[in-house]
Structure formats: structure tokens, C-alpha cells
Scaffold this motif. Sequence first.
Motif, mmCIF file in Angstrom:
data_model
loop_
_atom_site.group_PDB
_atom_site.id
_atom_site.type_symbol
_atom_site.label_atom_id
_atom_site.label_comp_id
_atom_site.label_asym_id
_atom_site.label_seq_id
_atom_site.Cartn_x
_atom_site.Cartn_y
_atom_site.Cartn_z
ATOM 1 N N ALA A 1 0.834 -1.203 0.000
ATOM 2 C CA ALA A 1 0.000 0.000 0.000
ATOM 3 C C ALA A 1 0.867 1.251 0.000
ATOM 4 N N VAL B 1 -2.237 8.109 0.000
ATOM 5 C CA VAL B 1 -2.654 8.998 -1.084
ATOM 6 C C VAL B 1 -3.336 10.217 -0.476
ATOM 7 N N LEU C 1 -8.723 10.376 -2.919
ATOM 8 C CA LEU C 1 -9.291 9.119 -3.396
ATOM 9 C C LEU C 1 -9.803 9.244 -4.832
ATOM 10 N N GLN D 1 -5.522 5.741 -10.054
ATOM 11 C CA GLN D 1 -4.725 4.747 -9.349
ATOM 12 C C GLN D 1 -3.363 4.603 -10.018
ATOM 13 N N PHE E 1 4.828 1.040 -3.595
ATOM 14 C CA PHE E 1 3.886 0.807 -2.498
ATOM 15 C C PHE E 1 4.683 0.334 -1.275
ATOM 16 N N CYS F 1 -6.022 7.707 3.961
ATOM 17 C CA CYS F 1 -6.403 7.235 2.634
ATOM 18 C C CYS F 1 -5.226 6.471 2.033
ATOM 19 N N GLU G 1 -3.877 3.602 -1.234
ATOM 20 C CA GLU G 1 -4.061 2.768 -2.408
ATOM 21 C C GLU G 1 -3.372 1.457 -2.093
ATOM 22 N N GLY H 1 -6.211 -4.048 -7.330
ATOM 23 C CA GLY H 1 -5.911 -2.800 -6.647
ATOM 24 C C GLY H 1 -7.169 -2.044 -6.275
ATOM 25 N N LYS I 1 -8.458 1.860 -4.019
ATOM 26 C CA LYS I 1 -8.184 2.998 -3.155
ATOM 27 C C LYS I 1 -9.305 3.074 -2.137
ATOM 28 N N ASN J 1 -12.674 3.618 -4.216
ATOM 29 C CA ASN J 1 -12.423 3.723 -5.649
ATOM 30 C C ASN J 1 -11.796 2.400 -6.096
ATOM 31 N N ILE J 2 -12.593 1.570 -6.774
ATOM 32 C CA ILE J 2 -12.100 0.262 -7.235
ATOM 33 C C ILE J 2 -12.676 -0.004 -8.623
#
Length: 173
Positions: A19, A22, A25, A29, A82, A109, A111, A125, A127, A146-147
Motif C-alpha cells: 500500500a 494517497v 481518493l 490509481q 507501495f 487514505c 491505495e 488494486g 483505493k 475507488n475500485i
Amino acid sequence: MSEEKRSFSRVEARVKTYARRVDSLESPQLFRGCAIGEFSSREGFAATSKLPDDLANFLMEMDRKMDRILGLLSQDQLRDDFPLNLDVMEISAAGVRFRTDDPLKVDDCLEAVFVLNRVPLKMAGAKGRIVGLDAETNLFRFEFVNIRDTDKEAIVQFVFQQQREQIRNSSMR
């Protein structure tokens, strides 16, 4: 992932996860790996190819080996991009529960990239935001905000696969 609004099945599973923090969001990504889709094209290749079966099978096996090699090579870059290591203990298409040694807090937050399968390499992945910390288990609750649909589908398939495995193992006892 809260009990009141859960709409996806969740399963206990150990999933290696990388991860990064971020600021927003809504931003795109960083992880853009393909989670699903390439496997069905391989079988279609064998069925529609005018090549001899042995040659088509050889080419598909070479393709699988290249996927493994590229997956291993890309993991170093993944660790660079990450830097946070999460140990996911429960997963669903809505979010995860995880533990980490990295300093995180509620409302951070992130990702995240989930390694769903090592061979062949399959990752997803998302967020999201850390929405809580269970004091009893010391697990953070991370909710996806957010995916992409392909990543969500990969996680749903992973959860179903884990549930089938658990049912299979419990019926053998």
C-alpha cells in the motif's frame, strides 16, 4: 465493511498486500495491472488457431512462463511504489481487515495492491479509507472507495474460491 451495510461475502484469508498513502481518493490509481481476462483468451487461442495442437500448446505454455517471469520482475517495482506492508486477515469486495507494523490511523487514505495468487500472478488494486481499528483484535478496517470493476470481480472470485476451499476442507473432516 460495517455490519449494517455489508453487501458482499467476506472470508478469512492471509493476503499479502502492498500500500501507499494517497492525498485524494479521486486521483487515478497508480496500480494498473490487469486482474482478470487474459486467461480466457488463451483457451480461445487454442480453439481458433490454425496451428497444430502441439505448437499451440507450446506457445500457450511459453506465454504462461513469461507471465510468471514478468510478475516476479514487477514485484520489486511494486515494493518501491507501495512501501507499506499490510497483512490482510479478512477480505471482501467492499474492503478488508488488516494488520501492519507501519504507523497508520483512522481516516488515512491508501491505495492498496492485493496479491491474490502468486502462480499465475493475479493482483487487484483499490483505493480507500481506514474506517476503524478494532481494539480487541488490533485489526484496521479498510473500506474500498475507488475500485475498478475488473479488480472487484477478481476479489469476488477470490472470495468464492476461498469459500469453496473451506467448504471442501470442512466436509472432509
